[in-house]
Design a protein around this motif. Structure first.
Motif, mmCIF file in Angstrom:
data_model
loop_
_atom_site.group_PDB
_atom_site.id
_atom_site.type_symbol
_atom_site.label_atom_id
_atom_site.label_comp_id
_atom_site.label_asym_id
_atom_site.label_seq_id
_atom_site.Cartn_x
_atom_site.Cartn_y
_atom_site.Cartn_z
ATOM 1 N N TYR A 353 38.204 12.473 -4.689
ATOM 2 C CA TYR A 353 38.213 13.338 -5.868
ATOM 3 C C TYR A 353 36.902 14.121 -5.936
ATOM 4 O O TYR A 353 35.819 13.562 -5.743
ATOM 5 N N ALA A 370 37.585 22.552 -11.918
ATOM 6 C CA ALA A 370 38.734 21.671 -11.770
ATOM 7 C C ALA A 370 38.333 20.350 -11.120
ATOM 8 O O ALA A 370 37.275 20.224 -10.495
ATOM 9 N N TRP A 383 46.653 17.147 -5.733
ATOM 10 C CA TRP A 383 46.869 17.677 -7.078
ATOM 11 C C TRP A 383 45.588 18.307 -7.592
ATOM 12 O O TRP A 383 44.491 18.048 -7.064
ATOM 13 N N PHE A 385 43.659 19.298 -11.409
ATOM 14 C CA PHE A 385 43.569 19.395 -12.872
ATOM 15 C C PHE A 385 42.507 20.439 -13.185
ATOM 16 O O PHE A 385 41.337 20.273 -12.833
ATOM 17 N N GLN A 386 42.896 21.537 -13.830
ATOM 18 C CA GLN A 386 41.934 22.588 -14.165
ATOM 19 C C GLN A 386 41.489 22.436 -15.604
ATOM 20 O O GLN A 386 42.294 22.533 -16.530
ATOM 21 N N LEU A 442 41.228 11.377 -17.181
ATOM 22 C CA LEU A 442 42.507 11.706 -16.565
ATOM 23 C C LEU A 442 43.161 10.420 -16.090
ATOM 24 O O LEU A 442 42.471 9.448 -15.747
ATOM 25 N N GLY A 446 46.128 12.917 -12.391
ATOM 26 C CA GLY A 446 45.503 14.161 -12.827
ATOM 27 C C GLY A 446 45.965 14.671 -14.168
ATOM 28 O O GLY A 446 45.737 15.846 -14.496
ATOM 29 N N GLN A 447 46.577 13.821 -14.993
ATOM 30 C CA GLN A 447 47.013 14.240 -16.325
ATOM 31 C C GLN A 447 45.941 13.882 -17.357
ATOM 32 O O GLN A 447 45.389 12.782 -17.324
ATOM 33 N N LEU A 448 45.673 14.814 -18.268
ATOM 34 C CA LEU A 448 44.632 14.608 -19.269
ATOM 35 C C LEU A 448 45.055 13.538 -20.272
ATOM 36 O O LEU A 448 46.143 13.603 -20.850
#
Length: 663
Positions: A353, A370, A383, A385-386, A442, A446-448
């Motif tokens: 990451y 990101a 994936w 995440f921005q 996250l 990668g989901q907030l």
């Protein structure tokens, strides 16, 4: 003889310029020229260039420019920074990179009397047999948690206030201290801005071994095993050295572009190294003659045994022409998305990451500002995440230059290393800190999960405001289920901006604030003495006398990475004040001022300054601090400070040096 030297220089410079255009990963000939610069007559040609292009100002006292003797006190990196994007950029803009390098080599000089201390400060005994690894990487623990367990440190909430300065070392031609040390047994390894790598007896401060590489050492020293150290210099060259002799085993050029550099540190796993690539084109774009912008960030995987490149992840596609600027210069894009921080390894998922910075030019990409997950084996992007979309910014935006993109963003990098948290009940999270002042969690896809703003460095909901150079910079720390978040937040006149420099503790599961300890300047500073932002200040040319800056620093927030134990969190300020807080309550338990003159064990004149970039490291009874960081008009300094608990205290757990205590 002069004809021979000229021919040799032309061959070296011409060969270097030619191989720089090739797509060879090693750029072999150029790398050899750089690494063996001390054996070539490059200073001769640098002096010729200086006489032709620089002497009219620097040899004329009426111009109030530093003379040659004063310039000789700076390192090669310092001179290069000044010419590349600092105060001397407009005057040196017509020189090529090779010509700037020759001038810098001439001014900074080779080994001189300034380094006589090396011979006189050698240890009278070899490295001890202790093989305990106390500090092996930037993250100081798995997952870049910057956590020191009780097996590696005796310093607790009950004795931290008894820490006392045991010794100090000062380093000539240095104003910035930023290479986090590695510690194995009684040996401490770190690099300085002159390109020297040192092995020290960490209990006495004497020198066990040293070597010199091509340019200033920027990264942390990473111990990939008990025999091998790796690190990166400012020319984006990675080195692997033997820990005992410091002999270079291999080196590899990591540049993707001429402006590529390595700002973060190197991660390793299973015989592979993972190298983050950033770029100083963000600064070079402030030069109105610079064609903006072609470079981007990335990650390169290397074979740890040989330095062979295994894969490369590019943060954006290659830049292509996108029209012209307002003054009819070519405009290129996409660009940017530098990786400023140290990659985080997730062994179980075979992932890596990284956080990225803003784009430098249009078009915006989804990979800027990101968190990006990559496959460890192939570098495949898994994936993204921005955190902030459409953040396109470069240094031209500080002065309204033509390279500043339309609808410029706020320069809100994710510059702190991503933390992989593994909690006691099996919960796993990725913890993210951004220059906007936002801390986030996250899930592993990668989901907030939550976002908490610890400072309003970004003003307004869309985050499109000029940077204040505040927010979260170099690194957070995780202690149990408490996330410790330093905030830099300088005082800037921005509508709605309320700076909150200090350290925040957040609940790692919810992001809820647990406590906050603000820091204060503690002295009065008139508005006319407050500097401009970062690079803008470097070019402005106005500086308060240094003694006044030490007495009352404009900067005093917390920019450096934090370091935590189960009971304490250490955080250093940009005014040189180092503090220790209770992790549970936030109570400040200890502080010391480092931006002061100090007596040194090596006899070199020493003075501390701003604490930035790397955090503190611990080993047994000892705490080690690097003090000094003048990059953006902050307080210069050149000292490594070693604090220890009183030697006569009762021993428990570890010996005073750090090895297990004998019953």
């Amino acid at each position: 003889m002069k004809k021979f030297l000229l021919t040799l220089a032309i061959l070296v410079a011409g060969s270097a310029a030619y191989v720089a255009t090739l797509d060879s990963p090693l750029k072999t000939l150029e790398s050899l020229a750089i690494q063996h610069a001390d054996k070539l007559p490059l200073a001769y040609f640098g002096e010729r260039l200086f006489n032709e292009h620089c002497a009219s100002c620097h040899d004329n006292p009426q111009m109030h420019a530093p003379g040659r003797e004063a310039l000789a006190g700076f390192s090669l990196d310092t001179v290069m920074v000044a010419m590349k994007f600092g105060k001397m950029q407009p005057m040196a803009a017509h020189l090529s990179d090779i010509e700037r390098g020759l001038v810098a080599i001439y001014l900074s000089g080779s080994d001189s009397e300034a380094f006589n201390w090396i011979a006189s400060n050698s240890c009278d005994r070899p490295v001890s047999d202790d093989q305990t690894i106390y500090v092996s990487s930037w993250g100081q623990a798995e997952g870049n948690r910057r956590f020191v367990d009780a097996g590696r440190s005796n310093i607790t909430r009950d004795n931290v206030d008894s820490l006392e300065l045991a010794w100090a070392l000062a380093f000539p031609k240095v104003t910035d201290m930023r290479s986090q040390p590695a510690i194995i047994g009684d040996s401490l390894y770190f690099g300085d801005k002159t390109g020297r790598l040192y092995a020290l007896d960490r209990t006495r401060g004497c020198l066990l071994a040293h070597t010199k590489v091509a340019s200033g050492i920027r990264s942390a020293i990473t111990a990939i095993d008990r025999d091998t150290l790796v690190f990166a210099d400012s020319m984006a060259v990675v080195y692997a050295v033997d820990r005992h002799s410091l002999e270079v085993r291999w080196s590899a050029d990591m540049r993707l572009f001429s402006t590529s550099t390595i700002t973060g540190s190197i991660s390793h796993h299973d015989g592979r190294l993972f190298v983050p690539i950033s770029s100083y084109e963000v600064a070079a774009a402030g030069n109105p003659e610079h064609v903006c912008c072609e470079s981007h960030g990335g990650v390169i995987a290397l074979d740890a045994a040989s330095g062979e490149r295994l894969w490369t992840w590019h943060a954006t596609d290659d830049a292509v022409p996108r029209g012209t600027t307002s003054d009819n210069k070519p405009l290129l894009g996409p660009s940017g998305a530098s990786v400023w921080s140290t990659p985080t390894i997730d062994v179980a998922r075979n992932r890596l990451y990284v956080g990225t910075g803003e784009n430098l030019s249009h078009p915006a990409t989804e990979t800027s500002d990101a968190v990006v997950a990559l496959d460890l084996d192939s570098g495949e992007q898994l994936w993204v995440f921005q955190a902030t979309a459409g953040d396109i910014w470069n240094a031209a935006c500080l002065s309204g230059g033509s390279n500043c993109p339309e609808n410029a963003g706020g320069d809100f990098d994710i510059g702190a290393s991503v933390i992989h948290a593994q909690l006691a009940d099996g919960t796993e999270l990725l913890l993210v800190g951004q220059k906007s002042g936002d801390a986030m969690a996250l899930d592993m896809d990668g989901q907030l999960l939550w976002k908490t703003r610890v400072s309003n460095a970004a003003i307004g909901p869309d985050l499109h405001q000029t940077t204040t150079n505040g927010g979260i910079h170099w690194g957070m720390a995780l202690s149990g289920e408490r996330l410790l978040v330093p905030a830099a937040d300088p005082e800037r006149p921005r509508p709605g901006y309320d700076p909150r420099p200090g350290i925040h503790a957040l609940d790692v599961r919810s992001g809820d604030p647990l406590w906050f300890q603000g820091v204060e300047r503690g002295c009065y500073l008139a508005d006319e003495d407050k500097p401009l932002i970062g690079l803008q200040n470097m070019r402005a040319g106005k500086n308060r006398p240094l003694e006044e800056q030490y007495a009352c620093s404009f900067y005093y927030g917390l920019s450096a990475a934090a370091t935590a134990t189960a009971e304490l969190v250490f955080s250093g300020g940009l005014n040189g004040v180092l503090r220790a807080y209770d992790v549970i309550s936030g109570e400040q338990l200890w502080q010391t001022a480092t931006a002061v003159a100090v007596d040194t064990v090596n006899g070199v004149s020493g003075h501390g300054g701003a604490i930035d970039v790397d955090g503190q490291v611990l080993a047994g009874d000892w705490l080690y601090v690097q003090s000094g960081y003048a990059m953006f008009g902050q307080l210069p300094g050149n000292v490594l400070l070693a604090y220890r608990l009183p030697a006569d205290r009762p021993q428990a757990g570890l010996s005073s040096s750090g090895a297990p205590a004998r019953e």
